[in-house]
Design a protein around this motif. Structure first.
Motif, PDB file in Angstrom:
ATOM      1  N   LEU A  55      47.995  25.409  40.138  1.00  0.00           N
ATOM      2  CA  LEU A  55      47.436  25.979  38.898  1.00  0.00           C
ATOM      3  C   LEU A  55      46.864  25.133  38.030  1.00  0.00           C
ATOM      4  O   LEU A  55      45.833  24.979  37.633  1.00  0.00           O
ATOM      5  N   VAL A  56      47.729  23.730  37.744  1.00  0.00           N
ATOM      6  CA  VAL A  56      47.101  22.620  36.908  1.00  0.00           C
ATOM      7  C   VAL A  56      46.023  22.001  37.535  1.00  0.00           C
ATOM      8  O   VAL A  56      44.919  21.667  36.954  1.00  0.00           O
ATOM      9  N   LEU A  57      45.979  21.823  39.001  1.00  0.00           N
ATOM     10  CA  LEU A  57      44.837  21.440  39.866  1.00  0.00           C
ATOM     11  C   LEU A  57      43.691  22.223  39.786  1.00  0.00           C
ATOM     12  O   LEU A  57      42.687  21.647  39.183  1.00  0.00           O
ATOM     13  N   GLY A  58      44.159  23.499  39.668  1.00  0.00           N
ATOM     14  CA  GLY A  58      42.895  24.441  39.440  1.00  0.00           C
ATOM     15  C   GLY A  58      42.369  24.583  38.240  1.00  0.00           C
ATOM     16  O   GLY A  58      41.034  24.564  37.824  1.00  0.00           O
ATOM     17  N   LEU A  59      43.047  24.438  37.018  1.00  0.00           N
ATOM     18  CA  LEU A  59      42.487  24.064  35.812  1.00  0.00           C
ATOM     19  C   LEU A  59      41.666  22.746  35.464  1.00  0.00           C
ATOM     20  O   LEU A  59      40.768  22.761  34.609  1.00  0.00           O
ATOM     21  N   VAL A  60      42.005  21.533  36.071  1.00  0.00           N
ATOM     22  CA  VAL A  60      41.404  20.392  35.838  1.00  0.00           C
ATOM     23  C   VAL A  60      40.372  20.299  36.720  1.00  0.00           C
ATOM     24  O   VAL A  60      39.209  19.665  36.470  1.00  0.00           O
ATOM     25  N   LEU A  61      40.362  20.752  38.056  1.00  0.00           N
ATOM     26  CA  LEU A  61      39.087  20.519  38.962  1.00  0.00           C
ATOM     27  C   LEU A  61      38.278  21.904  38.704  1.00  0.00           C
ATOM     28  O   LEU A  61      38.589  22.995  38.079  1.00  0.00           O
ATOM     29  N   PRO A  62      37.169  21.649  38.931  1.00  0.00           N
ATOM     30  CA  PRO A  62      36.157  22.730  38.540  1.00  0.00           C
ATOM     31  C   PRO A  62      35.967  23.845  39.925  1.00  0.00           C
ATOM     32  O   PRO A  62      34.930  24.259  40.055  1.00  0.00           O
ATOM     33  N   ASP A  63      37.185  23.893  40.464  1.00  0.00           N
ATOM     34  CA  ASP A  63      37.048  24.887  41.658  1.00  0.00           C
ATOM     35  C   ASP A  63      37.877  26.277  41.351  1.00  0.00           C
ATOM     36  O   ASP A  63      39.028  26.059  41.060  1.00  0.00           O
ATOM     37  N   PRO A  64      37.378  27.435  41.213  1.00  0.00           N
ATOM     38  CA  PRO A  64      38.304  28.409  40.737  1.00  0.00           C
ATOM     39  C   PRO A  64      38.888  28.985  42.063  1.00  0.00           C
ATOM     40  O   PRO A  64      40.122  29.657  41.683  1.00  0.00           O
TER      41      PRO A  64
END
Length: 87
Positions: A55-64
Motif C-alpha cells: 500500500l505504501v509503495l503504491g501511494l509513493v509510486l505512480p502505479d495504481p
C-alpha cells in the motif's frame, strides 16, 4: 491399573480441558498435534507487513496497480483478523 480416585481425578482434568480448550482436547483425543497459534500469528503478521508495504509503495509510486494490490491485500488481512477473533 488406576485406582478409583485417580480415574475420577483424570476425568475432572479431562472435562476441564474440554471446557477451556476444546481444540486441544480434540487434538489429543485424535492423536494429532494441535495447530500452533504462534505460527499462525507469525504468518498473519508477515502478511500484514507485506500488505502495508504494498500500500505504501503504491501511494509513493505512480502505479495504481500496486496501490490496488495493497488495498486488496490489506482488506484480506483485516478480514482474516476479524474472522480469527470471532472463532
Amino acid at each position: 491399573m488406576l485406582s478409583h480416585h485417580d480415574r475420577t481425578e483424570l476425568e475432572k482434568i479431562e472435562r476441564s480441558l474440554e471446557l477451556s480448550d476444546p481444540d486441544l482436547a480434540l487434538a489429543l483425543r485424535d492423536g494429532r498435534r494441535p495447530k500452533s497459534r504462534a505460527f499462525r500469528s507469525a504468518v498473519l503478521i508477515f502478511f500484514d507487513v507485506i500488505a502495508v508495504t504494498l500500500l505504501v509503495l503504491g501511494l509513493v509510486l505512480p502505479d495504481p496497480g500496486v496501490t490496488l494490490c495493497g488495498i486488496i491485500a490489506l482488506t484480506g488481512t483485516v478480514w482474516t483478523h476479524v474472522a480469527r477473533h470471532r472463532i
